[in-house]
Design a protein around this motif. Structure first.
Motif: not given
Ligand code: GTP
Ligand code: MG
Length: 171
Positions: A157-171, A14-26
């Motif tokens: 980029r931005g809170v909305e895009e972060i909120d709307a992201a989903r992770i898809r794991l490739e087999k 994860l790459v981001g400044v303090s307060g960018s929401g890395k721990s929340t995202f993780a």
């Protein structure tokens, strides 16, 4: 919705400044055991997650555990700012040593929002200047990540895009 494709076995930085929401995202997208947080490793080696003098030892321990996990075939997420080339180089090295793809997920929020969040936290004591420096480091990071060896670079980029992201794991 933005779908982030990630190999089933990857080292995710994860790459981001303090307060960018890395721990929340993780916490939202990965199991607690998959996430290696620099804070937790500082606490582990120094009993204080903000003790910057413990950073070298904390990252050595984090890299070691990351390497063990990758050797065992476990997806691993590194929750640290990862804004400095040398910090990212350490992760790329660990991934390469284990023939695992390093992946970067950049969380880019407005600096004012990151500051608002940081100020609201009792466990964060760094000042505005430190955040401004992190933001400059983030700007500089763009364009370097692929060259440094990150095989995929996802930028949210931005809170909305972060909120709307989903992770898809490739087999
Ligand atoms: P550092 O550990 O200091 O580098 O910060 P971080 O990037 O891990 O940020 P963190 O996830 O701790 O988020 C900082 C603050 O912002 C926390 O108090 C969160 O509750 C809040 N926050 C993070 N992400 C979101 C979000 O998507 N929405 C809202 N409303 N708040 C968020
Ligand atoms: Mg955090």
């Amino acid at each position: 919705m933005t779908t982030l494709d990630i190999p089933e076995l990857a080292l995710v930085a994860l790459v981001g400044v303090s307060g960018s929401g890395k721990s929340t995202f993780a916490a939202r997208h990965f199991a607690p055991s998959q996430v290696l947080a620099s804070d937790a490793f500082r606490a582990m080696v120094a009993d204080d997650e903000n003790d910057q003098s413990a950073s070298a030892d904390a990252f050595a321990a984090l890299h070691h555990v990351a390497g063990v996990r990758l050797r065992r075939g476990r997806l691993t997420v590194v929750d640290a700012t990862n804004l400095q080339p040398h910090a990212r180089a350490g992760l790329v090295r660990v991934a390469r040593e284990h023939d695992v793809l390093p992946v970067a997920i950049v969380l880019d929020v407005p600096e004012a929002l990151a500051w608002e969040r940081t100020e609201a936290r009792a466990d964060r004591t760094h000042g505005r200047q430190v955040l401004a420096r992190m933001q400059r480091d983030l700007r500089r990071s763009y364009g370097h990540l692929e060259r440094e060896g990150f095989r995929r670079v996802h930028v949210l980029r931005g809170v909305e895009e972060i909120d709307a992201a989903r992770i898809r794991l490739e087999k």
